[in-house]
Write a protein that holds these residues in place. Structure first.
Motif, short mmCIF file in Angstrom:
data_model
loop_
_atom_site.label_atom_id
_atom_site.label_comp_id
_atom_site.label_asym_id
_atom_site.label_seq_id
_atom_site.Cartn_x
_atom_site.Cartn_y
_atom_site.Cartn_z
N LEU A 83 0.87 -1.18 0.00
CA LEU A 83 0.00 0.00 0.00
C LEU A 83 0.90 1.22 0.00
O LEU A 83 1.99 1.20 0.59
CB LEU A 83 -0.86 0.04 1.26
CG LEU A 83 -1.86 -1.08 1.46
CD1 LEU A 83 -2.44 -1.03 2.87
CD2 LEU A 83 -2.98 -1.00 0.44
N VAL A 84 0.46 2.27 -0.64
CA VAL A 84 1.15 3.55 -0.57
C VAL A 84 0.25 4.50 0.19
O VAL A 84 -0.92 4.67 -0.15
CB VAL A 84 1.47 4.11 -1.98
CG1 VAL A 84 2.14 5.47 -1.87
CG2 VAL A 84 2.34 3.14 -2.76
N ASP A 101 -3.83 1.11 -3.42
CA ASP A 101 -3.62 -0.34 -3.38
C ASP A 101 -3.40 -0.86 -4.79
O ASP A 101 -3.24 -0.08 -5.72
CB ASP A 101 -4.78 -1.03 -2.66
CG ASP A 101 -6.13 -0.83 -3.34
OD1 ASP A 101 -6.20 -0.84 -4.59
OD2 ASP A 101 -7.13 -0.68 -2.63
N LEU A 102 -3.40 -2.17 -4.95
CA LEU A 102 -3.06 -2.81 -6.22
C LEU A 102 -4.26 -3.21 -7.06
O LEU A 102 -4.10 -3.69 -8.17
CB LEU A 102 -2.20 -4.05 -5.95
CG LEU A 102 -0.90 -3.80 -5.21
CD1 LEU A 102 -0.20 -5.12 -4.89
CD2 LEU A 102 0.02 -2.90 -6.02
N ASN A 103 -5.47 -3.03 -6.55
CA ASN A 103 -6.68 -3.47 -7.24
C ASN A 103 -7.43 -2.26 -7.79
O ASN A 103 -7.97 -1.47 -7.02
CB ASN A 103 -7.57 -4.25 -6.27
CG ASN A 103 -8.78 -4.85 -6.93
OD1 ASN A 103 -9.04 -4.63 -8.11
ND2 ASN A 103 -9.55 -5.60 -6.17
N PRO A 104 -7.53 -2.12 -9.13
CA PRO A 104 -8.22 -0.96 -9.68
C PRO A 104 -9.73 -0.99 -9.51
O PRO A 104 -10.40 0.02 -9.66
CB PRO A 104 -7.85 -1.00 -11.17
CG PRO A 104 -7.56 -2.44 -11.44
CD PRO A 104 -6.98 -2.99 -10.17
N GLU A 105 -10.29 -2.12 -9.16
CA GLU A 105 -11.74 -2.25 -9.05
C GLU A 105 -12.24 -1.82 -7.67
O GLU A 105 -11.56 -2.00 -6.67
CB GLU A 105 -12.15 -3.68 -9.32
CG GLU A 105 -11.81 -4.14 -10.72
CD GLU A 105 -12.22 -5.57 -10.97
OE1 GLU A 105 -12.98 -6.14 -10.16
OE2 GLU A 105 -11.75 -6.13 -11.97
N HIS A 137 -2.45 8.36 -11.99
CA HIS A 137 -1.96 8.76 -13.32
C HIS A 137 -1.09 7.68 -13.93
O HIS A 137 -1.08 7.48 -15.12
CB HIS A 137 -1.16 10.07 -13.23
CG HIS A 137 -1.99 11.28 -12.94
ND1 HIS A 137 -2.90 11.78 -13.82
CD2 HIS A 137 -2.05 12.07 -11.86
CE1 HIS A 137 -3.49 12.84 -13.30
NE2 HIS A 137 -2.99 13.03 -12.10
N GLU A 138 -0.33 7.01 -13.08
CA GLU A 138 0.55 5.94 -13.56
C GLU A 138 0.50 4.78 -12.58
O GLU A 138 0.16 4.96 -11.42
CB GLU A 138 1.98 6.45 -13.72
CG GLU A 138 2.53 7.12 -12.48
CD GLU A 138 3.86 7.78 -12.74
OE1 GLU A 138 4.83 7.36 -12.09
OE2 GLU A 138 3.93 8.68 -13.57
N GLY A 139 0.82 3.61 -13.06
CA GLY A 139 0.81 2.44 -12.20
C GLY A 139 -0.56 1.79 -12.16
O GLY A 139 -1.52 2.26 -12.77
#
Length: 157
Positions: A83-84, A101-105, A137-139
């Protein structure tokens, strides 16, 4: 009708003029909540935010818990889950707490904030935060942002 996740863009509110900010990475595991609580206490003090620090601590606790529970895709190895966290004070004096987090949904985001699906984001809103989400914006992944006003907040107002 909700907006499809793939078409999310950073909302104008997410582009507030930032006066000061700090960020850190935490592993995407349950003990990250304790680290986040410590980090936000230190960060909002260092950022000289003029608001209710215990409320900021509770907000980040809920956001990080949600990120760990729902933002870690099962196909990502445990040692790569992260997590950031970011805390920023806008020129308006508001505190912006971001958890990425890592999940775009995020199905049913609006229902989650309204308390119709879980209580985490509903609780964040009851603490006086405006809650938004956007794709970075990125990632990969998504960011959930809580915006807290300066000064004391009455969650029962």
């Amino acid at each position: 009708m909700s907006t499809p996740e793939t078409s999310l863009v950073v909302p104008a509110e997410a582009e507030l003029a930032i006066a000061r900010s700090l960020s850190t990475d935490l592993p995407g595991v349950p003990y990250a909540v304790q680290g986040a609580r410590f980090w936000v206490r230190m960060s909002v003090t260092a950022l000289c935010w003029q608001g209710d620090i215990p409320q900021a601590v509770e907000v980040i606790s809920r956001l990080v818990d949600n990120g760990v529970r729902h933002g870690m895709p099962t196909d990502v190895p445990r040692d790569q889950r992260r997590l950031v966290l970011s805390a920023a004070v806008a020129e308006t004096g508001e505190l912006l707490i971001d958890v990425s987090d890592l999940n775009p949904e995020f199905p049913d985001f609006d229902r989650a904030v309204a308390g119709e699906k879980g209580r985490g984001l509903w609780h964040v809103a009851r603490l006086g935060a405006r809650v938004i989400r956007f794709l970075p914006h990125e990632g990969a992944g998504k960011t959930v942002r809580a915006v807290l006003p300066p000064g004391p907040v009455n969650p029962y107002a």
